[in-house]
Design an enzyme around this catalytic site. Structure first.
Site, PDB file in Angstrom:
ATOM      1  N   GLN A  39       0.844  -1.201   0.000  1.00 57.13           N
ATOM      2  CA  GLN A  39       0.000   0.000   0.000  1.00 57.13           C
ATOM      3  C   GLN A  39       0.880   1.251   0.000  1.00 57.13           C
ATOM      4  O   GLN A  39       1.569   1.519   0.980  1.00 57.13           O
ATOM      5  CB  GLN A  39      -0.870  -0.017   1.257  1.00 57.13           C
ATOM      6  CG  GLN A  39      -1.737   1.207   1.450  1.00 57.13           C
ATOM      7  CD  GLN A  39      -2.422   1.200   2.817  1.00 57.13           C
ATOM      8  OE1 GLN A  39      -1.835   0.740   3.790  1.00 57.13           O
ATOM      9  NE2 GLN A  39      -3.634   1.706   2.882  1.00 57.13           N
ATOM     10  N   TYR A  96       0.581   4.749   0.367  1.00 56.72           N
ATOM     11  CA  TYR A  96      -0.188   5.935   0.755  1.00 56.72           C
ATOM     12  C   TYR A  96       0.734   6.996   1.372  1.00 56.72           C
ATOM     13  O   TYR A  96       0.898   8.087   0.853  1.00 56.72           O
ATOM     14  CB  TYR A  96      -1.268   5.565   1.787  1.00 56.72           C
ATOM     15  CG  TYR A  96      -2.581   5.037   1.231  1.00 56.72           C
ATOM     16  CD1 TYR A  96      -2.660   4.389   0.008  1.00 56.72           C
ATOM     17  CD2 TYR A  96      -3.756   5.174   1.970  1.00 56.72           C
ATOM     18  CE1 TYR A  96      -3.873   3.906  -0.464  1.00 56.72           C
ATOM     19  CE2 TYR A  96      -4.974   4.692   1.503  1.00 56.72           C
ATOM     20  CZ  TYR A  96      -5.023   4.060   0.284  1.00 56.72           C
ATOM     21  OH  TYR A  96      -6.225   3.583  -0.164  1.00 56.72           O
ATOM     22  N   GLU A 153      -9.442  -1.215   5.708  1.00 53.06           N
ATOM     23  CA  GLU A 153      -8.187  -1.405   6.428  1.00 53.06           C
ATOM     24  C   GLU A 153      -8.445  -1.282   7.933  1.00 53.06           C
ATOM     25  O   GLU A 153      -7.960  -2.066   8.735  1.00 53.06           O
ATOM     26  CB  GLU A 153      -7.156  -0.359   5.973  1.00 53.06           C
ATOM     27  CG  GLU A 153      -5.830  -0.496   6.702  1.00 53.06           C
ATOM     28  CD  GLU A 153      -4.773   0.499   6.236  1.00 53.06           C
ATOM     29  OE1 GLU A 153      -5.099   1.402   5.447  1.00 53.06           O
ATOM     30  OE2 GLU A 153      -3.619   0.365   6.681  1.00 53.06           O
ATOM     31  N   GLU A 197      -5.851   9.213  17.345  1.00 55.48           N
ATOM     32  CA  GLU A 197      -6.306  10.611  17.415  1.00 55.48           C
ATOM     33  C   GLU A 197      -7.121  10.964  16.168  1.00 55.48           C
ATOM     34  O   GLU A 197      -8.148  11.650  16.259  1.00 55.48           O
ATOM     35  CB  GLU A 197      -5.108  11.558  17.546  1.00 55.48           C
ATOM     36  CG  GLU A 197      -4.394  11.495  18.887  1.00 55.48           C
ATOM     37  CD  GLU A 197      -3.556  10.235  19.079  1.00 55.48           C
ATOM     38  OE1 GLU A 197      -3.179   9.595  18.073  1.00 55.48           O
ATOM     39  OE2 GLU A 197      -3.287   9.863  20.235  1.00 55.48           O
TER      40      GLU A 197
END
Ligand SMILES: Cc1cc2nc3c(=O)[nH]c(=O)nc-3n(C[C@H](O)[C@H](O)[C@H](O)COP(=O)(O)OP(=O)(O)OC[C@H]3O[C@@H](n4cnc5c(N)ncnc54)[C@H](O)[C@@H]3O)c2cc1C
Lengths: 394, 375
Positions: A131, A133, A248, A378
């Site tokens: 992945q 990203y 995910e 968060e």
């Protein structure tokens, strides 16, 4: 009277009994115990047979359509299969970002050609995906990514750097977010697929606190990617990215806690601390911590069941995966904290054979990433606050 | 069965939500408290619960009830909790009904419960913490029994028409066997009750049984085998109390989240401060997990699944933990106004504390799960 589902259960049980190798019914101890497949597989005994047997029935992805290598099972049948797998403590036949992340995104956004090309290979464990990203300056603020894709007619020319790319050095293909429009932050991103063997792709492993280096810095230097490899429209990649992130998060939330059986933490604590004459753990504070943890873990197991039921019925709030990810990962971290406390000095051994090369402390350290990868706790809390509780932006 | 409410249950929830919010909102409870009402709830309200059919929710249709399950009873209790409505629903329509169900005494007590004329109380605790201990004695006397001992934390005990009492006909205080459950009538001789107002303004009695004579037909189920109906009562009561706690925690959370959207400081709504957003989002997560646990326990009870007992303990412990957080965060995030009697959030804190203690607190249930798991 036997219903169709009863017959399915009986047949499944018999087939699993005949086809699941004994090595695949042992508890997972370390990262080596996970089967990943791919072009350059690294199989332990039993792993390949188990993966191939399950793939032959489409059961690595039981609820995908048969046309794409899936099992075509109904939700009820999928649930039965999961229960029967759990009953014999079977290991996951195939770990795969293709299954848990790219697959669902392709099913929703891919063209028919893309689905037929990639999904069966994912189902059979032939191609291992990574992945692409995160970037050095785009972590939580993912949409500020800078890796550029220049339009060259029938292909894109890609330049830039990714970071924290899990297993980039072992993966065959990458699903990657690239910038196709510099003037529009979220509306200028496209979602592309390409072969990690393409010219101009290089990777450099990063060593982690667990002593493993499962992820890498990934560099793209004039990489040519055919436009046919773009999923969904140009500049619409953010939609695909977000959809995939939902899956995910779901996957990460279930990690380590999905098992409904007895928590190994309990037996570990009994083994090291012992029971007193009342049959209670001899360390009363540890016992209390474990018992209160168990309340939350069991309740979260029920929440997972509810979440899956609601997803299937299309009733779940679209931001609910954030809550699952947040709660599940924080819980998993506290479980490993308790496991370390229960294990005492035994759980500190790092390289000894007795400790399976430090499986416990390495796993404990690994879980610290659960609340960082796939969007930090968060960030999940921000999403819950804004999208579910509807609290105002600053 | 999927782990969410089906269409009928959702309809029941909507009906109940409207009904309770209209007839017994928090102001109803406040008015009773201000009037120093000595009953602890409104008999008129209880009658209208009966008119809605709620009192017979767990009673079979053949006996004139609605023939519904613990999921539905939980739906009603959640709304009761959300509105802090004082009512004998939990002790009467849920716990007592479950104890009497299928016994020879059902025919005697169910009609009054269904019509809203009968209120039941549960005399099961003998100490300030809920335990399995039953020391109260029931000795054979004539063709019946003589009860002696003390019970406490008996909600509605001072006015109840029916008191369900766990007493010992054999063995010693900590034995599981040798318990017999009795249905004692209001006004029995040598039974004294001392009602005390609790922090949440509800009333609970300390009962003294000083040789109370009951007939043999007051036995619920079989002599010495009272742990069966008692366990049914406890499972239902614990599940119901969890559902009510869920309502209390959810109601407090709603108040708090709304306040975060209204209250301005530093020129902005306080709900835009990330420190508060994160705490609110964490609270939401705890409440959602608790909600799943309550529904799971109720479904397993309805299915008669052997895993129900553990699920009930998970639900009671989890709702106590989540709701305690909800009321604590509620008062804190309201600032000074949260400490005033005039504002409702404090009532939620008090009610949550009472319900958390009822039928065993979070520690009691975590301990129970640990013992069952062998550690
Ligand atoms: C084990 C592991 C595997 C990973 N695998 C992959 C992978 O395969 N592919 C991939 O692309 N990426 C992967 N990642 C990257 C991961 O997605 C990022 O690390 C994550 O999104 C956080 O970004 P960051 O590390 O830049 O932290 P930062 O965004 O710099 O965050 C630092 C701290 O600031 C906090 N913070 C940031 N913004 C806010 C805000 N708005 N409000 C409150 N707090 C905030 C964060 O919560 C964190 O505590 C992986 C990470 C880990 C740890």
């Amino acid at each position: 009277m036997m219903t169709d589902l009863d017959i399915f259960r009986t047949d499944t049980r018999a087939w699993l009994a005949a086809n699941c190798p004994p090595e695949m019914r042992e508890p997972v101890r370390s990262e080596k115990d996970a089967t990943w497949g791919g072009r350059k597989p690294d199989f332990q005994p039993g792993q390949k047979e188990w993966m191939d047997a399950m793939a032959s029935r489409g059961w690595t992805v039981p609820d995908w359509p048969k046309a794409y290598g899936g099992g075509g099972l109904s939700p009820a049948e999928t649930k039965i299969l999961r229960e029967e797998l759990a009953a014999i403590k079977a290991r996951n036949p195939l770990n795969s970002f293709g299954i848990s992340m790219l697959g669902p995104a392709l099913l929703k956004y891919g063209t028919e050609e893309q689905k037929l090309e990639h999904l069966p290979k994912i189902a059979r464990g032939e191609i291992r995906w990574c992945q692409g990203y995160s970037e050095p300056n785009a972590g939580s603020d993912l949409a500020s990514l800078a890796t550029s894709a220049e339009d060259k007619g029938d292909y894109y020319l890609i330049n830039g750097q990714k970071v924290w790319t899990s297993y980039a050095d072992k993966a065959d293909w990458i699903f990657c977010l690239v910038r196709t429009d510099k003037t529009n932050k979220q509306g200028g991103i496209s979602f592309v697929l390409f072969d990690m063997a393409s010219e101009g792709v290089s990777t450099k492993p990063i060593l982690l606190i667990s002593g493993y280096s499962p992820f890498c810095e990934t560099f793209f230097d004039d990489v040519k990617v055919p436009k046919a490899n773009r999923v969904h429209d140009e500049n619409k990649g953010w939609d695909v990215a977000k959809y995939l992130l939902g899956h995910e998060r779901e996957m990460i939330s279930g990690m380590g806690l999905a098992s409904t059986g007895r928590n190994p933490l309990i037996d570990g604590a009994i083994a090291t601390v012992g029971l007193d004459h009342d049959g209670k753990l001899a360390d009363p504070l540890l016992r209390a911590s474990i018992a209160l943890f168990e309340v939350r873990a069991k309740a979260f197991g029920m929440m997972s069941e509810r979440f899956i039921d609601e997803l299937k019925a299309g009733r779940a709030h679209p931001a609910q995966p954030s809550m699952m990810k947040y709660y599940g990962t924080e819980l998993n971290k506290s479980r490993h904290e308790l496991m370390m406390a229960a294990g005492g000095s035994d759980s500190l051994e790092w390289e000894s054979e007795r400790s399976s090369s430090g499986a416990a402390p390495r796993a404990w350290l690994r879980t610290k990433a659960n609340s960082i990868e796939g969007g930090t706790s968060e960030v999940q809390l921000n999403i819950i606050a804004k999208r579910i509780l509807d609290l105002p932006s600053a | 069965m999927p782990l969410y409410l089906n269409d009928e249950q959702t309809m029941l929830r909507d009906t109940t939500r409207d009904f309770v919010a209209e007839h017994a909102p928090v102001s109803h409870m406040r008015a009773l408290r201000d009037a120093k009402d000595a009953t602890g709830f409104s008999r008129d309200l209880w009658k209208s619960f009966a008119e809605m059919g709620f009192t017979g929710i767990l009673i079979g249709e053949n006996d004139g009830g609605l023939g519904l399950g613990h999921v539905e009873a939980g739906v009603v209790l959640e709304e009761i909790g959300r509105n802090l409505s004082p009512s004998p629903f939990l002790s009467t329509a849920v716990a007592a009904v479950e104890a009497l169900k299928g016994t020879a005494l059902a025919g005697r007590w169910f009609p009054g419960i269904i019509s809203g004329d009968t209120v039941a109380a549960l005399a099961i605790d003998e100490a300030a913490k809920h335990r399995g201990t039953v020391a109260m004695k029931a000795e054979r006397s004539g063709n019946g029994f003589r009860l002696s001992g003390k019970k406490q934390f008996v909600t509605h005990g001072h006015i109840a028409d029916l008191i369900i009492v766990a007493a010992r006909t054999a063995g010693s205080a900590d034995d599981e066997q040798g318990i017999t459950l009795f249905a004692v009538d209001k006004g029995a001789a040598n039974l004294t009750s001392e009602a005390e107002r609790l922090a949440d303004s509800s009333l609970a009695a300390r009962l003294t049984f000083d040789g109370v004579e009951v007939d043999a037909d007051a036995v619920i189920g079989e002599v010495d085998a009272g742990s069966d109906p008692l366990n049914r009562l406890l499972r239902a009561g614990r599940t119901g109390a969890s559902a009510e706690l869920l309502g209390v925690g959810g109601g407090a959370m709603d108040l708090t989240v709304n306040y975060l959207k209204e209250r301005k400081q530093f020129g902005v709504t306080i709900g835009s401060f990330q420190a508060l957003q994160h705490r609110a989002a964490h609270l939401y997560s705890e409440m959602e997990v608790a909600r799943a646990a309550v529904l799971k326990a109720a479904q397993l009870l309805d299915e008669g699944d052997e895993k129900a007992d553990a699920a009930v303990s998970v639900a009671k412990a989890m709702t106590a933990l989540a709701t305690t957080l909800s009321v604590q965060e509620g008062v804190q995030m309201h600032g000074g106004i949260g400490m005033t009697d005039e504002y409702d959030i404090g009532f939620y804190m008090k009610r949550a504390r009472v319900l958390a203690e009822m039928f065993g607190d979070a520690n009691f249930h975590a301990d129970r799960l640990a013992i069952a798991a062998g550690y």
